[in-house]
Design a protein around this motif. Structure first.
Motif, PDB file in Angstrom:
ATOM      1  N   ILE A  72      43.734  31.962  35.208  1.00  6.33           N
ATOM      2  CA  ILE A  72      43.657  32.457  34.129  1.00  6.33           C
ATOM      3  C   ILE A  72      43.604  33.920  34.304  1.00  6.33           C
ATOM      4  N   LEU A  73      42.233  33.973  34.963  1.00  2.00           N
ATOM      5  CA  LEU A  73      41.516  35.082  35.923  1.00  2.00           C
ATOM      6  C   LEU A  73      42.352  36.107  37.240  1.00  2.00           C
ATOM      7  N   TYR A  74      43.238  35.038  37.243  1.00  2.00           N
ATOM      8  CA  TYR A  74      44.187  35.415  38.907  1.00  2.00           C
ATOM      9  C   TYR A  74      45.379  36.381  38.670  1.00  2.00           C
ATOM     10  N   ASP A  75      45.908  35.930  36.996  1.00  2.00           N
ATOM     11  CA  ASP A  75      46.575  36.154  36.905  1.00  2.00           C
ATOM     12  C   ASP A  75      46.495  37.403  35.629  1.00  2.00           C
ATOM     13  N   LEU A  76      45.345  37.777  35.390  1.00  2.31           N
ATOM     14  CA  LEU A  76      45.078  39.206  34.212  1.00  2.31           C
ATOM     15  C   LEU A  76      44.546  39.637  34.822  1.00  2.31           C
ATOM     16  N   TYR A  77      43.622  39.500  36.356  1.00  4.26           N
ATOM     17  CA  TYR A  77      43.387  40.348  37.511  1.00  4.26           C
ATOM     18  C   TYR A  77      44.519  41.367  38.015  1.00  4.26           C
ATOM     19  N   PRO A 116      25.970  28.298  24.442  1.00  6.56           N
ATOM     20  CA  PRO A 116      25.840  27.763  25.773  1.00  6.56           C
ATOM     21  C   PRO A 116      26.841  27.027  26.274  1.00  6.56           C
ATOM     22  N   GLY A 117      27.505  26.298  24.794  1.00  4.04           N
ATOM     23  CA  GLY A 117      28.515  25.343  24.947  1.00  4.04           C
ATOM     24  C   GLY A 117      30.028  26.358  25.184  1.00  4.04           C
ATOM     25  N   LYS A 118      30.925  26.125  25.888  1.00  4.38           N
ATOM     26  CA  LYS A 118      31.842  27.167  26.417  1.00  4.38           C
ATOM     27  C   LYS A 118      33.899  26.896  25.998  1.00  4.38           C
ATOM     28  N   SER A 119      33.927  25.204  25.506  1.00  8.05           N
ATOM     29  CA  SER A 119      34.563  24.572  25.518  1.00  8.05           C
ATOM     30  C   SER A 119      35.599  24.889  24.564  1.00  8.05           C
ATOM     31  N   LEU A 120      35.305  25.495  23.800  1.00  6.83           N
ATOM     32  CA  LEU A 120      35.808  26.417  22.149  1.00  6.83           C
ATOM     33  C   LEU A 120      36.122  27.570  22.374  1.00  6.83           C
ATOM     34  N   ALA A 121      35.589  27.698  22.860  1.00  6.91           N
ATOM     35  CA  ALA A 121      35.948  29.322  23.947  1.00  6.91           C
ATOM     36  C   ALA A 121      36.821  29.471  24.760  1.00  6.91           C
ATOM     37  N   ILE A 122      37.114  28.456  26.385  1.00 10.98           N
ATOM     38  CA  ILE A 122      37.872  28.581  26.566  1.00 10.98           C
ATOM     39  C   ILE A 122      39.407  27.683  26.430  1.00 10.98           C
ATOM     40  N   SER A 123      39.202  26.909  24.744  1.00  7.88           N
ATOM     41  CA  SER A 123      40.903  27.119  23.921  1.00  7.88           C
ATOM     42  C   SER A 123      41.095  28.104  23.787  1.00  7.88           C
ATOM     43  N   THR A 124      40.284  28.576  22.734  1.00 10.58           N
ATOM     44  CA  THR A 124      40.665  29.286  21.976  1.00 10.58           C
ATOM     45  C   THR A 124      41.244  30.770  22.860  1.00 10.58           C
ATOM     46  N   TYR A 140      45.696  33.838  25.629  1.00  8.38           N
ATOM     47  CA  TYR A 140      46.525  34.249  26.790  1.00  8.38           C
ATOM     48  C   TYR A 140      47.888  33.895  27.051  1.00  8.38           C
ATOM     49  N   GLN A 141      48.023  32.792  26.506  1.00 11.19           N
ATOM     50  CA  GLN A 141      49.263  32.366  26.062  1.00 11.19           C
ATOM     51  C   GLN A 141      50.123  33.266  25.381  1.00 11.19           C
ATOM     52  N   VAL A 142      49.961  33.252  24.429  1.00  6.71           N
ATOM     53  CA  VAL A 142      50.661  34.758  23.799  1.00  6.71           C
ATOM     54  C   VAL A 142      51.167  35.528  24.054  1.00  6.71           C
ATOM     55  N   GLY A 179      52.336  48.302  29.455  1.00  6.42           N
ATOM     56  CA  GLY A 179      51.862  49.125  29.891  1.00  6.42           C
ATOM     57  C   GLY A 179      50.854  48.921  28.213  1.00  6.42           C
ATOM     58  N   GLU A 180      51.770  48.542  27.196  1.00  3.73           N
ATOM     59  CA  GLU A 180      51.402  48.364  25.779  1.00  3.73           C
ATOM     60  C   GLU A 180      50.080  47.516  25.972  1.00  3.73           C
ATOM     61  N   TYR A 181      49.844  46.763  26.530  1.00  2.84           N
ATOM     62  CA  TYR A 181      49.965  45.206  26.722  1.00  2.84           C
ATOM     63  C   TYR A 181      48.137  45.903  27.558  1.00  2.84           C
ATOM     64  N   LYS A 182      48.039  46.770  27.606  1.00  8.23           N
ATOM     65  CA  LYS A 182      46.869  46.557  28.637  1.00  8.23           C
ATOM     66  C   LYS A 182      45.538  46.632  28.428  1.00  8.23           C
ATOM     67  N   ASN A 183      45.041  47.387  27.288  1.00  9.23           N
ATOM     68  CA  ASN A 183      43.596  46.499  26.194  1.00  9.23           C
ATOM     69  C   ASN A 183      43.777  44.787  26.103  1.00  9.23           C
ATOM     70  N   LEU A 184      44.478  44.348  26.080  1.00 13.08           N
ATOM     71  CA  LEU A 184      44.356  43.291  25.202  1.00 13.08           C
ATOM     72  C   LEU A 184      45.188  42.372  26.492  1.00 13.08           C
ATOM     73  N   THR A 185      44.895  42.701  28.107  1.00 16.37           N
ATOM     74  CA  THR A 185      45.042  42.157  29.296  1.00 16.37           C
ATOM     75  C   THR A 185      43.457  42.394  29.725  1.00 16.37           C
ATOM     76  N   ALA A 186      42.558  43.477  30.155  1.00 15.52           N
ATOM     77  CA  ALA A 186      41.094  43.704  29.794  1.00 15.52           C
ATOM     78  C   ALA A 186      40.935  43.442  29.396  1.00 15.52           C
ATOM     79  N   CYS A 187      40.706  42.636  28.076  1.00 19.68           N
ATOM     80  CA  CYS A 187      39.963  42.223  27.678  1.00 19.68           C
ATOM     81  C   CYS A 187      39.838  40.704  27.006  1.00 19.68           C
ATOM     82  N   LEU A 188      40.771  40.043  28.123  1.00 20.53           N
ATOM     83  CA  LEU A 188      40.878  38.611  28.268  1.00 20.53           C
ATOM     84  C   LEU A 188      40.491  38.561  29.743  1.00 20.53           C
ATOM     85  N   LEU A 189      40.446  39.856  30.722  1.00 22.34           N
ATOM     86  CA  LEU A 189      39.967  38.941  31.502  1.00 22.34           C
ATOM     87  C   LEU A 189      38.830  39.143  32.230  1.00 22.34           C
TER      88      LEU A 189
END
Length: 623
Positions: free
Chosen positions: A393-398, A327-335, A340-342, A353-363
Motif C-alpha cells: 500500500i505504501l508503495y502504491d500511494l507514494y 500500540p496495537g495496530k491490527s484494527l488500524a491496518i484492517s481499517t 484504500y480499497q475504496v 487530482g480530486e483524490y490528492k487529499n485522500l491519497t496524501a492522508c492514506l500515505l
C-alpha cells in the motif's frame, strides 16, 4: 517501603515482617494494645501465601512517649507472634501419612517426599527474626507417624534407609527455627538420635532423589513455583495468580486514562522455583481506539463504496489521528485497507487530482503505522502478512502522490520493496509536510453514515487547493439497491428540516399578529394618563412574555443538533422551561387594570384560534 515508614496520628504504624504497615488506632486506649489479624494478611508485605496458611497473627502497638495529642502508636516488630499460623498443605500431608500405614513402601516414600517439600516451602516463606517462633506441631506429628512405621518394619534395607533419611531431612529443616512449643524440641531430638542409631554407619540418602548425599552430590529440594502475589499496577489490582497463568481485564480505558480506548489487558505470571513467581509487563496489544472501531464499522457497510469524497477524507483523517492511541495496530491496518480499497476502486487518471487529499492522508497513516511497528522498540509487532500488505500500500500511494520516477528513486523496484527502515517514514513525512495536500480537520465524533444521511451530513466541497466538487453517489437502501425516487422528489431528504421551518414560520406569523394588535389597540385605547414611555414598556413586556409561549425558542433547536455546541443546549433548555415559569399575578395598578401579561397568557393558551385570542384582549382594553 520500610525506609519511609513514619508514624502518624490515629494510626498504629511500623515495620512488620520487613514491610511498613498501618492499622487504625482511633479507638485505642492505654499505652499498649494487642492487635490481631489473619495470617494470610501477611501476604501483602511478606512471603506467606494466603491460600496455604490459616490462623491468626498478633503484635503489640505501643504508644509513642509524648505529651501532645492526638496519641501516636508504633508497631513493636519483635512482638510479632505467628504461633497460630499453620500450613494447610502440611496439615493435609500429615493426615495422609497417618492414614497410610499399610500402603506400599514406594507410595509411603512419595508421601514423605511431598511432606518434606511442603515443610521446606513453609519454612522458606515464613517471616524470620531473632525471636520469631514457628508452629511445627503438624510436621512433628507426621514424623512420629513415619518413625512408628519404621520401627514396626524391623527390617534393614534400602527402602527403610530412604524413609529414615527423609525423616532426618525433615527434622533438620524443622530444627533450623525456634519452636512455639518446647515439647516439640524434645520430640525432634529423640527422633534424630533414634534414626542415626538405626542408620549406624550406612550412608544417608537424599529424600527427594534417593541418591547418596555427599559433597559432590548435595541434596537439593526443588520447590514448586509460588503464585504471583497481588499487585497494584497502573491503577489496576492484579489478583494473586498461579504460575504459568494469564490474567485478562477489560480495563484498557483505565490503563490509558480515557474512555475512548477499549479492549482487554493481559498479564502473565512467570514461574520461579526458589522464590515468588514474577509478573510480566502489562500487554496492551489487544486494546483499540473507539474512534478507529467506529471508522471501521462505517467502512464495512455495503454502501461504503458510494461515500462522498469529503466523507472518505473525514474517515481517513479520523484513522490517522487516532491510530496512535494504542500500540496495537491490527484494527488500524484492517481499517486502512478498507479505505484504500475504496480509493483504488474509484480513482482513475481522469479524477486523480480530486483524490490528492485522500491519497496524501492514506500515505501518512500507512507510514506512521509502519514506523510504530518497526525496530527494537516496537511494543506490539505485526504479522508478516500485515507488513507485506502495508509495504505494498505504501508503495502504491507514494507512486500515486509523487510519480513513478521519484518512487523508484526512493523505494526501488516494486517487486523487491519491503519496508524495513524507519528512515523511509522520516523521508515521507518530510515530503508530505511540504505538500498542500493532507488530512482534513475532524471533530469530536465520527459522523454518521447511512444510505440517506450520507448526502445530508457530507456535502461535497473543495477541501484544499485543486480539490473539486464531485457528483454525489446514488442513494441506496440497506440491500444496496439504488433508490430512484430521490430525483422525483428532491425535498424528501430534507423533510425533517422543512417541518421545523414550517412550525417556526407559523409561530412567527402568530407572534407578529399578536404584537401588532397589542401595540396599536392598546396604545390608542389605554387611559390618557398613561405616558408614552410606560405604554412602550408594557408592550415590550407583553412581547417578551409571549415569546417563549408561542414557541420561538425552538429556533435554538437547530443548533442543538450540533453535538459540540453546549451553549445551544443550555439556552434551549432555559427558554423552553420559561413556558411554565410565569404565574397569573393579581396585583393591580392605580387605574384598576391588571398589569401582568400572565393573565392574558393564561387565557390565550386555552383558545384554539387567533380570533378567539383577540376576544380575550378586548375586555382588557375596555378597562
Amino acid at each position: 517501603e520500610a525506609s519511609n515508614c513514619v508514624t502518624t496520628p490515629f494510626n498504629c504504624k511500623g515495620i512488620l515482617a520487613g514491610k511498613c504497615v498501618a492499622y487504625s488506632a482511633f479507638l485505642y486506649t492505654g499505652n499498649r494494645v494487642v492487635q490481631t489479624d489473619e495470617c494470610f494478611k501477611l501476604r501483602n508485605y511478606s512471603t506467606l501465601n494466603f491460600r496455604e496458611t490459616e490462623g491468626t497473627i498478633s503484635f503489640t502497638c505501643n504508644i509513642v512517649p509524648a505529651e501532645a495529642m492526638p496519641k501516636v502508636y508504633t508497631i513493636d516488630e519483635s512482638s510479632l507472634n505467628i504461633c497460630k499460623c499453620q500450613s494447610t498443605s502440611v496439615k493435609k500431608s500429615v493426615i495422609n501419612l497417618q492414614a497410610s500405614i499399610n500402603v506400599s513402601a514406594s507410595v509411603y516414600i512419595d508421601d514423605l517426599r511431598q511432606l518434606h517439600k511442603q515443610v521446606e516451602e513453609f519454612m522458606a516463606v515464613t517471616p524470620s527474626g531473632n525471636s520469631t517462633k514457628v508452629n511445627v506441631t503438624q510436621p512433628v506429628l507426621g514424623l512420629q507417624a513415619a518413625y512408628q512405621r519404621l520401627n514396626e518394619s524391623m527390617k534393614t534395607d534400602d527402602t527403610n534407609d530412604w524413609v529414615a533419611s527423609c525423616i532426618l531431612d525433615i527434622q533438620d529443616t524443622l530444627s533450623s527455627r525456634l519452636h512455639c512449643d518446647s515439647q516439640n524440641d524434645e520430640i525432634l531430638q529423640d527422633i534424630e538420635i533414634s534414626i542415626k542409631e538405626y542408620l549406624s554407619s550406612r550412608p544417608r540418602l537424599c529424600c527427594q532423589t534417593g541418591h547418596i548425599a555427599d559433597n559432590d552430590n548435595p541434596c537439593i529440594v526443588k520447590l514448586d513455583p509460588q503464585d504471583c502475589r497481588s499487585n497494584l499496577a497502573n491503577s489496576i489490582i492484579w489478583p494473586s495468580t498461579p504460575p504459568n497463568s494469564d490474567v485478562s481485564f477489560d480495563k484498557c480505558n483505565i490503563y490509558f486514562r480515557t474512555p475512548f480506548v477499549l479492549g482487554s489487558l493481559n498479564r502473565s505470571c512467570i514461574a520461579s522455583n526458589q522464590e515468588a513467581s514474577k509478573w510480566s509487563s502489562i500487554n496492551t496489544c489487544n486494546c483499540y481506539s473507539f474512534y478507529v472501531s467506529e471508522v471501521q464499522e462505517r467502512m464495512t457497510r455495503e454502501y461504503a463504496i458510494n461515500y462522498t469524497l469529503s466523507y472518505l477524507n473525514t474517515m481517513v483523517s479520523f484513522l490517522q489521528s487516532h491510530q496512535g492511541d494504542v500500540p496495537g495496530k491490527s484494527l488500524a491496518i484492517s481499517t486502512l485497507n478498507l479505505i484504500y480499497q475504496v480509493q483504488q476502486n474509484r480513482i482513475s487518471s481522469a479524477n486523480e487530482g480530486e483524490y490528492k487529499n485522500l491519497t496524501a492522508c492514506l500515505l501518512r497513516t500507512t507510514s506512521e503505522i509502519l514506523h510504530a511497528v518497526t525496530g527494537a522498540h516496537s511494543i506490539c509487532p505485526i504479522q508478516e502478512e500485515e507488513r507485506n500488505l502495508l509495504s505494498e500500500i505504501l508503495y502504491d500511494l507514494y507512486e500515486s502522490m509523487f510519480g513513478e520516477s521519484n518512487t523508484t528513486k526512493l523505494l526501488g523496484d516494486k517487486s523487491t520493496f519491503f519496508y524495513d527502515s524507519r528512515n523511509i517514514s522520516d523521508i515521507i513525512e518530510t515530503e508530505l509536510s511540504q505538500s498542500i495536500y493532507g488530512c482534513v480537520a475532524i471533530g469530536g465524533a465520527v459522523p454518521p453514515a447511512s444510505p440517506n444521511d450520507t448526502i445530508l451530513y457530507n456535502v461535497d466541497f473543495s477541501i484544499i487547493a485543486e480539490g473539486s466538487k464531485t457528483d454525489p453517489p446514488p442513494v441506496t437502501d440497506e440491500n444496496g439497491t439504488i433508490i430512484n425516487n430521490i430525483t422525483e422528489n428532491p425535498l424528501a431528504a430534507h423533510r425533517f428540516a422543512l417541518t421545523i421551518i414550517g412550525v417556526i414560520g407559523v409561530n412567527i406569523v402568530i407572534f407578529a399578529i399578536v404584537v401588532y394588535v397589542l401595540r396599536h389597540r392598546l396604545m390608542h385605547r389605554m387611559h390618557q394618563s398613561r405616558t408614552k414611555d410606560h405604554s412602550i414598556s408594557v408592550d415590550i413586556r407583553n412581547a417578551l412574555c409571549l415569546f417563549p409561549l408561542l414557541g420561538l425558542c425552538w429556533i435554538v433547536a437547530f443548533f442543538v443538533q450540533i453535538e459540540t455546541d453546549i451553549v445551544a443546549n443550555y439556552v434551549f433548555t432555559i427558554l423552553v422551561s420559561l413556558q411554565g415559569f410565569m404565574k397569573p399575578s393579581k396585583k393591580e395598578n392605580s387605574d384598576g387594570a391588571i398589569t401582568s401579561c400572565a393573565k392574558i397568557i393564561e387565557k390565550i393558551v386555552h383558545q384554539q384560534s387567533i380570533l378567539e385570542m383577540l376576544t380575550v384582549v378586548q375586555p382588557f382594553e375596555a378597562q
